[in-house]
Design a protein around this motif. Structure first.
Motif, PDB file in Angstrom:
ATOM      1  N   LYS A  66       6.524 -46.803  30.156  1.00 14.96           N
ATOM      2  CA  LYS A  66       7.092 -46.209  31.376  1.00 14.96           C
ATOM      3  C   LYS A  66       8.070 -45.093  31.046  1.00 14.96           C
ATOM      4  N   LEU A  67       7.737 -44.332  30.003  1.00 17.31           N
ATOM      5  CA  LEU A  67       8.609 -43.246  29.555  1.00 17.31           C
ATOM      6  C   LEU A  67       8.103 -41.905  30.055  1.00 17.31           C
ATOM      7  N   VAL A  68       9.043 -41.082  30.518  1.00 19.48           N
ATOM      8  CA  VAL A  68       8.720 -39.699  30.834  1.00 19.48           C
ATOM      9  C   VAL A  68       8.808 -38.898  29.539  1.00 19.48           C
ATOM     10  N   VAL A  69       7.795 -38.048  29.300  1.00 17.89           N
ATOM     11  CA  VAL A  69       7.753 -37.222  28.102  1.00 17.89           C
ATOM     12  C   VAL A  69       7.903 -35.765  28.534  1.00 17.89           C
ATOM     13  N   LEU A  70       8.793 -35.045  27.872  1.00 22.64           N
ATOM     14  CA  LEU A  70       9.027 -33.635  28.172  1.00 22.64           C
ATOM     15  C   LEU A  70       8.807 -32.847  26.884  1.00 22.64           C
ATOM     16  N   SER A  71       7.842 -31.924  26.927  1.00 27.50           N
ATOM     17  CA  SER A  71       7.491 -31.153  25.732  1.00 27.50           C
ATOM     18  C   SER A  71       8.022 -29.741  25.843  1.00 27.50           C
ATOM     19  N   TYR A  72       8.596 -29.265  24.751  1.00 24.60           N
ATOM     20  CA  TYR A  72       9.074 -27.895  24.685  1.00 24.60           C
ATOM     21  C   TYR A  72       8.091 -27.011  23.902  1.00 24.60           C
ATOM     22  N   GLY A  73       7.059 -27.640  23.298  1.00 22.35           N
ATOM     23  CA  GLY A  73       6.142 -26.857  22.462  1.00 22.35           C
ATOM     24  C   GLY A  73       4.698 -27.271  22.585  1.00 22.35           C
ATOM     25  N   GLY A  74       4.321 -27.954  23.640  1.00 24.59           N
ATOM     26  CA  GLY A  74       2.938 -28.377  23.812  1.00 24.59           C
ATOM     27  C   GLY A  74       2.202 -27.466  24.778  1.00 24.59           C
ATOM     28  N   SER A  75       1.226 -26.722  24.286  1.00 20.73           N
ATOM     29  CA  SER A  75       0.505 -25.777  25.144  1.00 20.73           C
ATOM     30  C   SER A  75      -0.939 -26.182  25.398  1.00 20.73           C
ATOM     31  N   SER A  76      -1.364 -27.327  24.894  1.00 22.95           N
ATOM     32  CA  SER A  76      -2.769 -27.725  25.046  1.00 22.95           C
ATOM     33  C   SER A  76      -3.135 -27.903  26.512  1.00 22.95           C
ATOM     34  N   PRO A  77      -4.224 -27.278  26.969  1.00 25.93           N
ATOM     35  CA  PRO A  77      -4.654 -27.467  28.355  1.00 25.93           C
ATOM     36  C   PRO A  77      -5.008 -28.914  28.672  1.00 25.93           C
ATOM     37  N   ALA A  78      -5.353 -29.672  27.655  1.00 21.63           N
ATOM     38  CA  ALA A  78      -5.700 -31.074  27.888  1.00 21.63           C
ATOM     39  C   ALA A  78      -4.520 -31.868  28.432  1.00 21.63           C
ATOM     40  N   LEU A  79      -3.303 -31.410  28.168  1.00 24.56           N
ATOM     41  CA  LEU A  79      -2.118 -32.125  28.634  1.00 24.56           C
ATOM     42  C   LEU A  79      -1.909 -31.997  30.142  1.00 24.56           C
ATOM     43  N   SER A  80      -2.736 -31.190  30.792  1.00 21.59           N
ATOM     44  CA  SER A  80      -2.626 -31.048  32.250  1.00 21.59           C
ATOM     45  C   SER A  80      -3.349 -32.152  32.997  1.00 21.59           C
ATOM     46  N   ASN A  81      -3.949 -33.069  32.270  1.00 16.04           N
ATOM     47  CA  ASN A  81      -4.711 -34.162  32.889  1.00 16.04           C
ATOM     48  C   ASN A  81      -3.744 -35.262  33.332  1.00 16.04           C
ATOM     49  N   ARG A  82      -3.497 -35.362  34.635  1.00 19.25           N
ATOM     50  CA  ARG A  82      -2.540 -36.341  35.154  1.00 19.25           C
ATOM     51  C   ARG A  82      -3.031 -37.779  35.005  1.00 19.25           C
ATOM     52  N   GLU A  83      -4.336 -37.979  35.007  1.00 17.41           N
ATOM     53  CA  GLU A  83      -4.848 -39.337  34.834  1.00 17.41           C
ATOM     54  C   GLU A  83      -4.622 -39.827  33.414  1.00 17.41           C
ATOM     55  N   ARG A  84      -4.729 -38.932  32.491  1.00 20.34           N
ATOM     56  CA  ARG A  84      -4.551 -39.304  31.080  1.00 20.34           C
ATOM     57  C   ARG A  84      -3.081 -39.286  30.676  1.00 20.34           C
ATOM     58  N   PHE A  85      -2.315 -38.363  31.243  1.00 20.58           N
ATOM     59  CA  PHE A  85      -0.897 -38.233  30.889  1.00 20.58           C
ATOM     60  C   PHE A  85      -0.062 -38.255  32.174  1.00 20.58           C
ATOM     61  N   PRO A  86       0.142 -39.408  32.776  1.00 21.25           N
ATOM     62  CA  PRO A  86       0.776 -39.490  34.107  1.00 21.25           C
ATOM     63  C   PRO A  86       2.264 -39.185  34.114  1.00 21.25           C
ATOM     64  N   THR A  87       2.935 -39.235  32.956  1.00 22.35           N
ATOM     65  CA  THR A  87       4.389 -39.024  32.942  1.00 22.35           C
ATOM     66  C   THR A  87       4.780 -37.819  32.098  1.00 22.35           C
ATOM     67  N   PHE A  88       3.888 -36.879  31.950  1.00 20.88           N
ATOM     68  CA  PHE A  88       4.107 -35.759  31.042  1.00 20.88           C
ATOM     69  C   PHE A  88       4.531 -34.494  31.802  1.00 20.88           C
ATOM     70  N   PHE A  89       5.547 -33.804  31.256  1.00 20.81           N
ATOM     71  CA  PHE A  89       5.988 -32.492  31.728  1.00 20.81           C
ATOM     72  C   PHE A  89       6.195 -31.600  30.506  1.00 20.81           C
ATOM     73  N   ARG A  90       6.184 -30.298  30.743  1.00 14.84           N
ATOM     74  CA  ARG A  90       6.444 -29.382  29.632  1.00 14.84           C
ATOM     75  C   ARG A  90       7.056 -28.083  30.137  1.00 14.84           C
ATOM     76  N   THR A  91       7.995 -27.595  29.342  1.00 15.75           N
ATOM     77  CA  THR A  91       8.569 -26.288  29.644  1.00 15.75           C
ATOM     78  C   THR A  91       7.782 -25.176  28.956  1.00 15.75           C
ATOM     79  N   HIS A  92       6.936 -25.560  27.999  1.00 19.33           N
ATOM     80  CA  HIS A  92       6.051 -24.586  27.366  1.00 19.33           C
ATOM     81  C   HIS A  92       4.810 -24.423  28.237  1.00 19.33           C
ATOM     82  N   PRO A  93       4.480 -23.216  28.630  1.00 23.96           N
ATOM     83  CA  PRO A  93       3.299 -23.039  29.480  1.00 23.96           C
ATOM     84  C   PRO A  93       2.020 -23.508  28.791  1.00 23.96           C
TER      85      PRO A  93
END
Length: 814
Positions: free
Chosen positions: A125-152
């Motif tokens: 139940k952890l929120v993950v915040l990435s400053y250097g993750g640019s992979s388009p795969a990380l935009s999958n909310r079903e796979r990564f429900p608690t993920f945010f990133r400041t890196h586009p």
């Protein structure tokens, strides 16, 4: 409208508080601690932690020094190195989770590590915040429900790439990627976008550890506009190989990721053997695309600093004169703003939780309510940070502007910026091209029709014209001297057909050289048909006329025809007519059932030598072709080949025969020899060299010219010579060509018969001696047996008949 005004007032108050000095410099005391986890790639394929970790530490210090943000809480961080390896990054995550204190959020960098961390963190139940993750795969909310990133996301580069492609009219794109999920997803998104815009990904190459073969394949497949996505260490190896393959310069445009340090190619790397100068040469003119990750205006941001102040503070912390050598330095603003985004989210979540009687410090790895509060607060966070406007989409992606730069003379020059929300590209027109203009997206291939050389064509046409003129003179000679014995006894009507056939074959030379320089593609099939008819009928008339003469001579000299006293002209025409009818039948069937058409044979492309343009010539050769042309040629060559063989056989059989009614049979035989030899040589060779237009035309034309000139020369030159040397006197022949020929042949035959007569006389004498001896012995035996004389006489007659003196005598008389 009211909410917008409240946010504006809140931002203004926050900005004033941040700018207000701390009275007396006293230390702000916060009693509670919130701990976050930090995963930094300090080495590996992307050692972004070198520049990002100091920025995070700076941000934590700045947040903790603010009284209006998390006034009760102090932020602390436990961190470790992931080396940008997913396995090690997951191990660091577990280490952070199982060691006290409880981590409220995880900061991570490097796409491949972020992927594994975000996928595992949802279980706690952890929120993950990435400053250097640019992979388009990380935009999958079903796979990564608690993920945010400041890196586009890496896909943020693709819209601006498309804009540049359209600007310079590039529609054939090639790609090369390192086999990582980040880059695979980026290229897949690019493929979808270019297809929607009517473009194509014509070459797609990937590599895992060694880009050598992938770069070579780009060269082989004529890649020109190349999008390369790979980490910095692989970029050096890719461009080293590009230098070796000459895959750079005025014909090529490279697009690569722009988040490398400016001097990334100068980093010492033992995995390639190119110098910095060689890499710089290969990189000249390439484009980079990246998100704008540093606020472009000199105004104050909502985190209490301008972008310039942030840069000065960070440079001082890093204590280096060349920040371009520090990996992750361009992403440092993203890492700094990630901490502030987290702080704002915690601040909002604390207020929401307080309404429910809960606190942030109550979080454990099973409390979904606190996770949801942090997630909701993060999702709505929006502020102006060092990296520009910070906001997140529903998928957790950063909304940002992008820019495109070009590497010119060793430095990067900004060419334009793109606002994805407004779909607007602002272009500064500062680009420079090595060739003076944008290169085409592929080698422009120009169809080049190979045609017969004009000089050769007109030369052969001139020879053909001379031959046709000679044929007309022969016809005129034949007509004007039709009463002369040497002409009349040579069957002048058949000779006229021979000349006519030669003239048709010579006229066919003009058609053999007609191609795209003279006729259109619609007229070419007609030329093919006429060419086939003229050449075939011309051969039949010329050669068939001579064949009919030889055939008649052979028929008259056989034992069955010795009683014939003359040659009937109609017999010659019957033989020739049969050959012409056969020709017309085959040609008609060919034209009706399988007509000749124009076919283009294409050859390997060639580079023109008289231009600097990026073009290649695709040679094409026009051919007359039909679906079953092999069968038809086999039929035509078959019966004409039989006719040639039979003709040369008859010519050999009648080589010494002379008829008064066909007085030029010897010269006709010589003509047949020449025609057969030239046809046997020309037919196979012309098929072998059929793809060489000049050689084929010259070879076939010369063969036709030689056959025609030799045939007309052998038939008419002796007659012309005879008439010139022996003109008529008072309407009487003085001496004829026939007489001279007959006398010469009879003399040879006379000498041969004299020799044979002497041999036969010797044999007769020997046989007479033998007969006398046998008679003598027979008489002695008869006397001993007391028999009569009639028996002996009978035996003597039999023996004498066995010697066949009458037969010998017949030979002698003959």
């Amino acid at each position: 409208m009211g909410n917008s005004r409240n946010r504006r007032d809140f931002s203004l108050v926050l900005l004033l508080l941040l700018m207000a000095p701390n009275p007396g410099g006293s230390q702000i005391i916060k009693n509670k601690t919130l701990t976050i986890g930090g995963i930094f790639p300090m080495s590996g394929s992307w050692a972004g932690g070198e520049g990002c970790q100091p920025a995070v530490q700076m941000a934590l210090s700045d947040v903790n020094n603010q009284t209006d943000i998390l006034p009760e809480y102090k932020l602390e961080m436990d961190s470790d190195d992931s080396q940008c390896k997913p396995g090690l990054g997951t191990k660091v995550l577990y280490k952070l989770l199982y060691n006290k204190p409880t981590k409220l959020l995880v900061l991570c960098g490097c796409s491949i590590v972020s992927t594994f961390v975000a996928q595992a963190a949802k279980m706690w139940k952890l929120v993950v915040l990435s400053y250097g993750g640019s992979s388009p795969a990380l935009s999958n909310r079903e796979r990564f429900p608690t993920f945010f990133r400041t890196h586009p996301s890496g896909t943020l580069h693709n819209p601006i790439r498309l804009k540049v492609f359209k600007k310079f009219n590039w529609k054939r794109i090639s790609t090369i990627q390192e086999t990582q999920e980040l880059f695979t997803s980026t290229i897949e998104d690019l493929e979808k976008r270019v297809k929607r815009e009517g473009m194509d990904i014509v070459v797609r190459q990937s590599f895992l550890t060694d880009p050598t073969n992938a770069v070579r394949n780009l060269r082989r497949q004529d890649a020109r506009i190349i999008v390369g996505v790979f980490y910095e260490d692989m970029a050096r190896r890719v461009f080293c190989q590009a230098y070796k393959e000459k895959l750079y310069g005025k014909k090529y445009v490279w697009f690569i990721i722009g988040w490398y340090p400016d001097n990334w190619y100068k980093v010492k790397d033992d995995r390639h053997n190119c110098t910095v100068e060689q890499l710089e040469e290969a990189l000249e003119g390439h484009f980079t695309t990246e998100a704008i990750i540093l606020h472009q205006e000199p105004s104050m941001t909502e985190v209490g600093m301008t972008a310039q102040q942030f840069t000065e503070r960070l440079d001082k912390m890093l204590n280096t004169s060349d920040t371009s050598l520090i990996t992750g330095y361009p992403e440092a603003p993203l890492a700094y703003d990630a901490v502030w985004a987290m702080a704002f989210a915690f601040h909002k979540a604390a207020a929401k939780l307080e309404e429910r009687g809960m606190k942030l410090e109550d979080f454990d790895y099973n409390n979904e309510e606190i996770t949801d509060a942090i997630y909701s607060a993060m999702n709505s966070t929006k502020f102006l940070g060092i990296s520009g406007n910070v906001a997140f989409t529903a998928k957790g992606d950063r909304i940002a502007w992008t820019q495109v730069e070009q590497f010119i003379n060793g430095s990067y020059v900004k060419l334009g910026v793109y606002d994805a929300v407004a779909d607007n590209l602002t272009w500064y027109n500062k680009e420079k091209w090595l060739g003076g203009r944008p290169p085409p997206d592929h080698t422009r291939v120009i169809d080049h029709l190979r045609v017969v050389s004009r000089t050769l064509y007109f030369s052969m046409c001139g020879l053909a014209a001379v031959g046709i003129l000679a044929g007309l003179l022969c016809l005129l000679f034949n007509y004007s001297n039709r009463h002369r014995q040497c002409v009349a006894f040579s069957q002048p009507a058949i000779n006229n057909l021979t000349v006519l056939g030669c003239m048709l074959c010579l006229g066919c030379i003009v058609l053999l050289g007609l191609d795209g320089k003279f006729v259109t593609e619609h007229q070419y099939p007609v030329v093919c048909q006429v060419r086939a008819w003229l050449l075939s009928l011309g051969f039949t008339l010329s050669y068939g006329s001579m064949f009919s003469k030889i055939w008649t001579v052979h028929q008259m000299t056989t034992s069955r025809k010795k009683d014939r006293t003359g040659v009937q002209v109609w017999e010659l025409f019957v033989v020739l007519g049969m050959l012409v009818v056969l020709d017309i039948g085959v040609l008609t069937a060919w034209q009706v059932l399988d007509p000749l058409q124009r076919r283009l044979e294409t050859f390997s492309r060639i580079q023109p030598t008289n231009t600097d343009e990026d073009i290649e010539l695709r040679p094409q050769l026009e051919l007359c072709h039909s679906e079953n042309i092999t069968v038809w040629l086999g039929v035509v060559f078959g019966y004409k080949g039989i006719l040639l063989i039979f003709g040369i056989f008859l010519a050999y059989e009648t080589r010494s025969v002379k008829l008064k009614q066909v007085n030029d049979s010897r010269f006709v035989g010589m003509s047949i020899y020449n025609v057969v030899v030239l046809c046997v040589i020309t037919a196979p060779i012309s098929l072998i060299i059929s793809n060489q237009e000049n050689a084929t035309f010259a070879f076939v034309s010369l063969a036709i010219v030689l056959c025609s000139f030799l045939s007309m020369g052998l038939i008419f030159v002796p007659k012309i010579k005879e008439i010139l040397q022996h003109p008529q006197r008072d309407g009487q022949e003085v001496k004829s060509l026939t007489d001279s020929l007959v006398s010469r042949e009879e003399e040879e035959r006379h000498q041969k018969m004299l020799y044979e007569n002497e041999q036969l006389k010797k044999q007769i004498a020997e046989m007479e001696d033998r007969v006398k001896e046998l008679n003598h012995k027979l008489q002695e035996k008869t006397q001993n047996l007391h028999t009569g004389v009639p028996v002996a006489e009978s035996l003597e007659c039999s023996a004498y008949n066995m010697g066949a003196p009458g037969s010998v005598q017949g030979w002698i008389i003959w």
